[in-house]
Scaffold this motif. Structure first.
Motif, short mmCIF file in Angstrom:
data_model
loop_
_atom_site.label_atom_id
_atom_site.label_comp_id
_atom_site.label_asym_id
_atom_site.label_seq_id
_atom_site.Cartn_x
_atom_site.Cartn_y
_atom_site.Cartn_z
N ASP A 238 0.98 -1.20 -0.07
CA ASP A 238 0.33 0.14 0.04
C ASP A 238 0.88 1.27 -0.09
OD1 ASP A 238 -2.29 -1.37 -0.07
OD2 ASP A 238 -2.83 -1.01 1.93
N GLU A 322 -3.35 -5.78 -16.20
CA GLU A 322 -4.09 -5.26 -14.96
C GLU A 322 -3.22 -4.55 -14.03
OE1 GLU A 322 -4.79 -9.03 -12.91
OE2 GLU A 322 -6.96 -9.56 -14.07
N ASP A 323 -2.28 -4.01 -14.78
CA ASP A 323 -1.34 -3.14 -13.96
C ASP A 323 -1.79 -1.76 -13.44
OD1 ASP A 323 0.54 -5.00 -13.82
OD2 ASP A 323 2.06 -3.84 -15.15
N THR A 326 -5.41 -1.77 -8.57
CA THR A 326 -4.89 -2.09 -7.41
C THR A 326 -5.52 -3.60 -7.42
OG1 THR A 326 -6.40 -1.43 -6.05
CG2 THR A 326 -4.48 -0.08 -6.30
N ASP A 327 -4.92 -4.44 -6.61
CA ASP A 327 -5.31 -5.68 -6.13
C ASP A 327 -6.73 -5.57 -5.61
OD1 ASP A 327 -3.14 -7.00 -7.18
OD2 ASP A 327 -2.17 -7.27 -5.20
N LYS A 328 -6.97 -4.68 -4.66
CA LYS A 328 -8.33 -4.25 -4.01
C LYS A 328 -9.26 -3.99 -5.23
CE LYS A 328 -9.85 -1.69 -0.28
NZ LYS A 328 -9.43 -0.57 0.83
N GLU A 329 -9.06 -3.01 -5.94
CA GLU A 329 -9.99 -2.86 -7.19
C GLU A 329 -10.34 -3.86 -7.85
OE1 GLU A 329 -8.64 2.04 -7.57
OE2 GLU A 329 -7.58 0.35 -8.87
N ILE A 330 -9.50 -4.83 -8.24
CA ILE A 330 -9.59 -5.77 -9.12
C ILE A 330 -10.63 -7.04 -8.19
CG2 ILE A 330 -8.71 -8.16 -10.12
CD1 ILE A 330 -6.10 -6.30 -10.85
N GLN A 331 -10.34 -7.03 -6.96
CA GLN A 331 -11.38 -8.01 -6.16
C GLN A 331 -12.71 -7.49 -5.99
OE1 GLN A 331 -9.43 -8.07 -2.20
NE2 GLN A 331 -7.60 -9.44 -3.16
#
Ligand SMILES: Cc1cc2nc3c(=O)[nH]c(=O)nc-3n(C[C@H](O)[C@H](O)[C@H](O)COP(=O)(O)OP(=O)(O)OC[C@H]3O[C@@H](n4cnc5c(N)ncnc54)[C@H](O)[C@@H]3O)c2cc1C
Ligand code: FES
Length: 352
Positions: A238, A322-323, A326-331
């Motif tokens: 983060d 996907e860069d 963020t991982d959170k947005e993808i989730q």
């Protein structure tokens, strides 16, 4: 809420280096364009009768500079960068899409932190905005900049950075790293990579690496190397922010089977209307929507800038890249329509 478009008039053009110019713009008469340090504008010039779009980070500070500025470095054979540098004059008006982007710092007078900026080439632009915005507001915060350029003549904002370093003595440290300097250069002759990044942080800056906040903008390889070095010091993900300028060639990966290449009808919910769009094999959802004259927001068309972000609320999509998220947005189901393809029937995308 729909995206806002403005026309901005060029106020001044400053030659920063032989291949880089800063364009400052007057704010529109009726309402100033508001933005955050680190965000980008989408410029939409008409070239050879066609409107094109490119993203440019603002190099100005929203809280310090009266005008909005972008700084453009020529790209060999590049359409827009060379058009801007060669043909745009003071007084010309250029259509822009409102500022966007999540690579931002919001200065807070109650904060005392260590911010480390790693930049390469034109990647200095959002970092310049960030440092000019944070230093006057956060009076105890320290900012460290590592800036990679080819040689002495290609350092963008050289004089301005020197002046700022003097003004904020003890709170701003700038380290220039040159890959091909002249023989008189006494500073670092290297590239920013995993090993040199550790040297700068440990020896030159002597900071607590694990607790600092990092903002990276430059060539993909540089950002990857720096990120790898930060991982060794357990810097939380983060606290590492990246802005991607590059436009790589994107391929449709087909590891998920035939689904990614079948045509599918996608529902796009935008500004209160449900549009049914047939997305052909190898077409992105954005391309299909634009073909149908649906005026969705977009800028880089390369999965970098997030201007085209939407949320997949039903069905599945495949993204080539996907860069930008963020991982959170993808989730949470966010997607970038410019690199997204429907993978199943019944895909529904909400675009704000
Ligand atoms: C969020 C974001 C912010 C950006 N901010 C800035 C900025 O502040 N200043 C700035 O100068 N640029 C910035 N860029 C890059 C800019 O949007 C353009 O991609 C760049 O100016 C090249 O456009 P062009 O039309 O001249 O080249 P094109 O005609 O699009 O491309 C010509 C050739 O150059 C390659 N290429 C495209 N972009 C790059 C690149 N950035 N580096 C190396 N090769 C490239 C392409 O693959 C192609 O082969 C930003 C990009 C993004 C996504
Ligand atoms: S238009 Fe830039 S990420 Fe899609």
């Amino acid at each position: 809420m729909s995206v806002k478009y403005f026309h901005l008039t060029v106020k001044e053009i400053i030659e920063e280096t032989p291949d880089t110019k800063t364009f400052t713009f007057w704010h529109p008469i009726h309402a100033a364009v508001s933005y955050k340090a680190g965000q980008f504008l989408t410029l939409m010039p008409v070239i050879n009768g066609q409107k094109v779009r490119r993203s440019y980070s603002m190099s100005s500070s929203p809280n310090k500079d009266a005008s909005i500025a972008v700084t453009v470095k020529r790209v060999a054979n590049g359409l827009v960068s060379n058009y801007l540098c060669d043909h745009v004059k003071v007084g010309d008006a250029i259509e822009i899409m409102e500022p966007m982007g999540h690579f931002v710092v919001e200065p807070n007078p109650n904060k005392e932190r260590t911010i480390v900026l790693f930049g390469g080439g034109s990647g200095i632009t959002p970092l310049m905005s960030i440092l000019k915005s944070v230093l006057p507001v956060e009076q105890s915060t320290k900012v460290y900049l590592v800036y990679g350029s080819r040689d002495e003549n290609s350092i963008i904002f050289k004089k301005e950075l020197e002046n700022l370093e003097q003004k904020y003595e003890g709170r701003l440290r700038v380290l220039h790293v040159l890959s091909k300097p002249s023989y008189t250069w006494t500073g670092y002759k290297t590239r920013i990579n995993q090993a040199s990044a550790v040297t700068f942080l440990k020896q030159d800056f002597a900071i607590d690496i694990a607790t600092a906040e990092y903002f990276l903008c430059g060539p993909e390889g540089m950002m990857e190397e720096v990120t790898n070095s930060l991982k060794i010091f357990n810097v939380p993900a983060d606290n590492i922010h990246q802005e991607h300028f590059g436009s790589g060639i994107l391929h449709v990966e087909e590891e998920d089977g035939d689904d990614s290449v079948k045509e599918q009808t996608v529902t796009i919910q935008y500004e209160g209307t449900d549009y049914q769009v047939l997305v052909k094999p190898h077409e992105t959802i954005l391309e299909a929507a634009l073909r149908e004259d649906i005026d969705l927001p977009y800028s880089c068309q390369a999965g970098m800038c997030t201007a085209c972000m939407g949320k997949c609320v039903s069905g599945k999509v495949h993204m080539d890249e996907e860069d930008g998220l963020t991982d959170k947005e993808i989730q949470q189901g966010y997607i970038l329509t410019c690199v997204a393809h429907p993978k199943t029937a019944g895909v529904v995308i909400e675009v704000e």
